[in-house]
Design an enzyme around this catalytic site. Structure first.
Site, PDB file in Angstrom:
ATOM      1  N   ARG A 123       0.823  -1.206   0.000  1.00 31.15           N
ATOM      2  CA  ARG A 123       0.000   0.000   0.000  1.00 31.15           C
ATOM      3  C   ARG A 123       0.862   1.263   0.000  1.00 31.15           C
ATOM      4  O   ARG A 123       0.503   2.266  -0.614  1.00 31.15           O
ATOM      5  CB  ARG A 123      -0.963  -0.035   1.185  1.00 31.15           C
ATOM      6  CG  ARG A 123      -2.103  -1.005   0.938  1.00 31.15           C
ATOM      7  CD  ARG A 123      -2.997  -1.257   2.134  1.00 31.15           C
ATOM      8  NE  ARG A 123      -4.092  -2.140   1.724  1.00 31.15           N
ATOM      9  CZ  ARG A 123      -5.049  -2.555   2.522  1.00 31.15           C
ATOM     10  NH1 ARG A 123      -5.064  -2.195   3.803  1.00 31.15           N
ATOM     11  NH2 ARG A 123      -6.013  -3.349   2.070  1.00 31.15           N
ATOM     12  N   TYR A 263      -6.306  -1.079  -6.811  1.00 29.34           N
ATOM     13  CA  TYR A 263      -5.715  -2.322  -6.274  1.00 29.34           C
ATOM     14  C   TYR A 263      -4.979  -2.122  -4.950  1.00 29.34           C
ATOM     15  O   TYR A 263      -4.783  -1.010  -4.505  1.00 29.34           O
ATOM     16  CB  TYR A 263      -4.890  -3.074  -7.304  1.00 29.34           C
ATOM     17  CG  TYR A 263      -3.652  -2.473  -7.914  1.00 29.34           C
ATOM     18  CD1 TYR A 263      -3.035  -3.150  -8.968  1.00 29.34           C
ATOM     19  CD2 TYR A 263      -3.064  -1.290  -7.474  1.00 29.34           C
ATOM     20  CE1 TYR A 263      -1.875  -2.667  -9.557  1.00 29.34           C
ATOM     21  CE2 TYR A 263      -1.907  -0.805  -8.058  1.00 29.34           C
ATOM     22  CZ  TYR A 263      -1.312  -1.497  -9.085  1.00 29.34           C
ATOM     23  OH  TYR A 263      -0.165  -1.009  -9.661  1.00 29.34           O
ATOM     24  N   GLU A 264      -4.631  -3.257  -4.319  1.00 27.16           N
ATOM     25  CA  GLU A 264      -4.119  -3.309  -2.942  1.00 27.16           C
ATOM     26  C   GLU A 264      -5.111  -2.673  -1.958  1.00 27.16           C
ATOM     27  O   GLU A 264      -4.741  -1.994  -1.007  1.00 27.16           O
ATOM     28  CB  GLU A 264      -2.742  -2.638  -2.830  1.00 27.16           C
ATOM     29  CG  GLU A 264      -1.666  -3.232  -3.698  1.00 27.16           C
ATOM     30  CD  GLU A 264      -1.413  -4.721  -3.444  1.00 27.16           C
ATOM     31  OE1 GLU A 264      -1.916  -5.254  -2.437  1.00 27.16           O
ATOM     32  OE2 GLU A 264      -0.728  -5.340  -4.269  1.00 27.16           O
ATOM     33  N   GLY A 265      -6.373  -2.902  -2.202  1.00 26.00           N
ATOM     34  CA  GLY A 265      -7.448  -2.342  -1.373  1.00 26.00           C
ATOM     35  C   GLY A 265      -7.952  -1.059  -1.991  1.00 26.00           C
ATOM     36  O   GLY A 265      -7.261  -0.039  -1.972  1.00 26.00           O
TER      37      GLY A 265
END
Length: 325
Positions: A123, A263-265
């Site tokens: 993140r 992406y990545e949350g």
């Protein structure tokens, strides 16, 4: 994740047979290395329902022999390459696991703990990606604005040798470029600070730094990618119609920057993480420490007239607004 159906069946030799399908696997298949080692979340027997039953495994594309040489092909294969609006340099794959051999990482049924070690680092990396796209787009926009001739400066001719002035003289273009410059310079400092907190935590055992970077991770990821995309679009705007033409390449920055918000949350998840977990973490200790940092900085610099009206006063007001929220 708690609903996943990928299963891991224990074998007599201590390995597991992994069966299931995964989507959105970046670089899941490529020919840039002889072997690919996949990190795979799956449910082993006895783990129970939800995320508490998830374990983490490594699954190689080719099995590795005792001497380090490559052996038989493991039954894991790419079933599809996704067609995406951007990041075309990265193959995004659907991966099928058909009884593929995998090896447990960490403790059984504690896969999420291990996975979030990677996720938190990723993140920060995606936050960096967000502002890096803006930086590259900004550099191109500045070069174009200095080169493109159109109209005259409202305060007087700046390019008497030519029929028009470069567009960088126009107030709206200058405002747009300065917005971009302010963002990328601030974002770079913010990300560097975050990375230094990770070092202080991991290398120096600084618990306060660990709490602070835990708080800041969703902010770095969410804010820098939202604004990074916005700034890539602003850089495209400098080009006018040429920004919309593929020949000039500016559309690629906008397309590539878009994924960083997802992406990545996705960024809505970052908001849930910040408000639902991080603000209340350790009784609110870390957000209070952040407010104290801001308060101390303002107090230490209150005699600096050059900073006061343009920086310290707005910072103080923003800090109060944030605390009130």
């Amino acid at each position: 994740l708690g609903l996943m159906r990928t299963k891991a069946e224990p074998q007599d030799d201590g390995s597991y047979k992994i069966t299931g399908q995964k989507i959105f696997i970046s670089a899941g298949e490529h020919d840039m290395a002889e072997n690919i080692i996949h990190l795979v979340l799956a449910k082993a027997p006895g783990g129970g329902e939800g995320t508490k039953g998830i374990s983490l495994f490594i699954v190689p594309k080719f099995m590795v022999n005792e001497d380090g040489s490559l052996g038989a092909r493991n039954p894991v294969a790419c079933g599809k390459l996704e067609e995406k609006m951007g990041i075309h340099g990265n193959s995004t794959c659907v991966m099928n696991y058909d009884g593929a051999t995998g090896y447990l990482i960490g403790d059984l049924h504690k896969g999420m703990r291990a996975m979030f070690t990677m996720m938190n680092e990723a993140r920060i990396g995606v936050g960096l990606q967000g502002y890096s796209q803006a930086e590259a787009a900004y550099q191109n926009a500045v070069a174009y604005a200095n080169d493109r001739l159109q109209g005259r400066d409202v305060t007087g001719v700046k390019n008497p040798e030519g029929n028009a002035d470069p567009i960088i003289v126009h107030p709206d273009v200058r405002r747009n470029l300065m917005d971009q410059k302010s963002f990328v310079e601030g974002a770079r400092a913010f990300t560097f600070w975050g990375a230094s907190l990770i070092d202080a935590s991991h290398l120096g055992g600084d618990a306060a730094a660990e709490g602070l970077i835990s708080l800041m991770t969703p902010v770095i990821k969410g804010f820098l990618t939202d604004k990074g995309f916005e700034m890539a679009v602003n850089a495209q705007q400098i080009y006018g119609g040429h920004g919309y033409i593929e020949e000039w390449g500016m559309s690629q920055f906008a397309r590539d920057a878009r994924i960083a918000m997802i992406y990545e949350g996705a960024n809505g998840i970052q908001a849930l993480d910040l408000v639902g977990r991080k603000l209340a973490q350790d009784g609110g200790k870390h957000v209070m420490a952040f407010f104290e940092m801001v308060k101390t900085f303002i107090k230490e610099n209150e005699g600096n007239e050059a900073l006061k009206s343009d920086f310290l006063d707005p910072l103080k007001a923003a800090s109060k607004d944030l605390q009130a929220a």
